[in-house]
Design a protein around this motif. Sequence first.
Motif, short mmCIF file in Angstrom:
data_model
loop_
_atom_site.label_atom_id
_atom_site.label_comp_id
_atom_site.label_asym_id
_atom_site.label_seq_id
_atom_site.Cartn_x
_atom_site.Cartn_y
_atom_site.Cartn_z
N GLY A 168 5.43 -3.17 13.87
CA GLY A 168 4.61 -2.08 13.38
C GLY A 168 3.78 -2.50 12.19
N GLN A 169 2.84 -1.69 11.86
CA GLN A 169 1.97 -1.94 10.73
C GLN A 169 2.47 -1.16 9.52
N TYR A 170 2.23 -1.71 8.31
CA TYR A 170 2.58 -1.00 7.10
C TYR A 170 1.66 -1.43 5.98
N CYS A 171 1.66 -0.66 4.90
CA CYS A 171 0.80 -0.96 3.77
C CYS A 171 1.41 -0.36 2.51
N SER A 172 1.31 -1.08 1.41
CA SER A 172 1.74 -0.57 0.11
C SER A 172 0.65 0.35 -0.42
N VAL A 173 1.03 1.54 -0.83
CA VAL A 173 0.05 2.48 -1.37
C VAL A 173 -0.47 2.00 -2.72
N TYR A 174 0.38 1.39 -3.53
CA TYR A 174 -0.01 0.98 -4.87
C TYR A 174 -0.91 -0.26 -4.91
N SER A 175 -0.88 -1.09 -3.86
CA SER A 175 -1.73 -2.29 -3.89
C SER A 175 -3.20 -1.86 -3.95
N GLU A 176 -4.01 -2.69 -4.56
CA GLU A 176 -5.45 -2.43 -4.71
C GLU A 176 -5.74 -1.18 -5.53
N THR A 177 -4.84 -0.84 -6.47
CA THR A 177 -5.02 0.31 -7.36
C THR A 177 -4.74 -0.15 -8.78
N PRO A 178 -5.00 0.71 -9.78
CA PRO A 178 -4.68 0.34 -11.16
C PRO A 178 -3.19 0.07 -11.40
N VAL A 179 -2.32 0.49 -10.50
CA VAL A 179 -0.87 0.26 -10.66
C VAL A 179 -0.38 -0.78 -9.65
N SER A 180 -1.24 -1.73 -9.30
CA SER A 180 -0.88 -2.72 -8.28
C SER A 180 0.32 -3.57 -8.69
N ALA A 181 0.64 -3.65 -9.98
CA ALA A 181 1.82 -4.41 -10.41
C ALA A 181 3.10 -3.79 -9.86
N LEU A 182 3.04 -2.53 -9.44
CA LEU A 182 4.20 -1.84 -8.88
C LEU A 182 4.22 -1.87 -7.35
N ALA A 183 3.29 -2.58 -6.74
CA ALA A 183 3.12 -2.54 -5.29
C ALA A 183 4.39 -2.91 -4.52
N ASP A 184 5.15 -3.87 -5.02
CA ASP A 184 6.36 -4.29 -4.30
C ASP A 184 7.47 -3.24 -4.35
N ALA A 185 7.38 -2.33 -5.30
CA ALA A 185 8.42 -1.30 -5.46
C ALA A 185 8.18 -0.09 -4.56
N GLY A 186 7.04 0.01 -3.96
CA GLY A 186 6.74 1.12 -3.06
C GLY A 186 5.84 2.12 -3.74
N PRO A 187 5.43 3.16 -3.06
CA PRO A 187 5.80 3.52 -1.70
C PRO A 187 5.00 2.71 -0.66
N PHE A 188 5.53 2.70 0.53
CA PHE A 188 4.88 2.06 1.66
C PHE A 188 4.64 3.10 2.74
N ILE A 189 3.58 2.92 3.47
CA ILE A 189 3.30 3.77 4.63
C ILE A 189 3.43 2.89 5.86
N PHE A 190 4.22 3.36 6.80
CA PHE A 190 4.47 2.63 8.05
C PHE A 190 3.91 3.41 9.22
N LEU A 191 3.34 2.69 10.17
CA LEU A 191 3.00 3.29 11.45
C LEU A 191 4.18 3.06 12.37
N ILE A 192 4.68 4.11 12.96
CA ILE A 192 5.82 4.00 13.86
C ILE A 192 5.28 3.97 15.28
N PRO A 240 -8.10 8.95 -21.91
CA PRO A 240 -6.93 8.08 -21.92
C PRO A 240 -5.65 8.81 -21.50
N HIS A 241 -5.79 9.99 -20.91
CA HIS A 241 -4.63 10.81 -20.55
C HIS A 241 -4.41 10.80 -19.04
N GLN A 242 -4.23 9.61 -18.49
CA GLN A 242 -4.00 9.49 -17.06
C GLN A 242 -2.52 9.28 -16.78
N ALA A 243 -2.14 9.65 -15.59
CA ALA A 243 -0.74 9.48 -15.18
C ALA A 243 -0.68 9.10 -13.71
#
Length: 96
Positions: free
Chosen positions: A1-25, A73-76
């Motif tokens: 199946g295919q999957y992708c890290s939601v955090y990769s390619e974002t300002p929080v990409s350092a957390l990409a390995d921790a998840g979340p991930f989206i999987f195609l079933i 500077p008030h992002q979350a």
Amino acid sequence: GQYCSVYSETPVSALADAGPFIFLIDNPEDGRLNELLKAPERNWGWLASVAPEAGLNELVRHWRERLIVGIRPHQALYRFHDNRVLSRALGHLTVE
């Protein structure tokens, strides 16, 4: 199946390995899914149905666009995938 890290390619990409991930079933009839569905208290995540034409890339793009909330500077980081955060957010919304 295919999957992708939601955090990769974002300002929080350092957390990409921790998840979340989206999987195609590819095979929803696979019996291994039943074990997850029988134990939601393990907080393994949640399932959603997506129209085939949407595809993985569109779904990941959708969530990435909603990942960072607020204005500098008030992002979350909006942890929409965390059931605790989601339940608190839903408590602030009207039925409409």
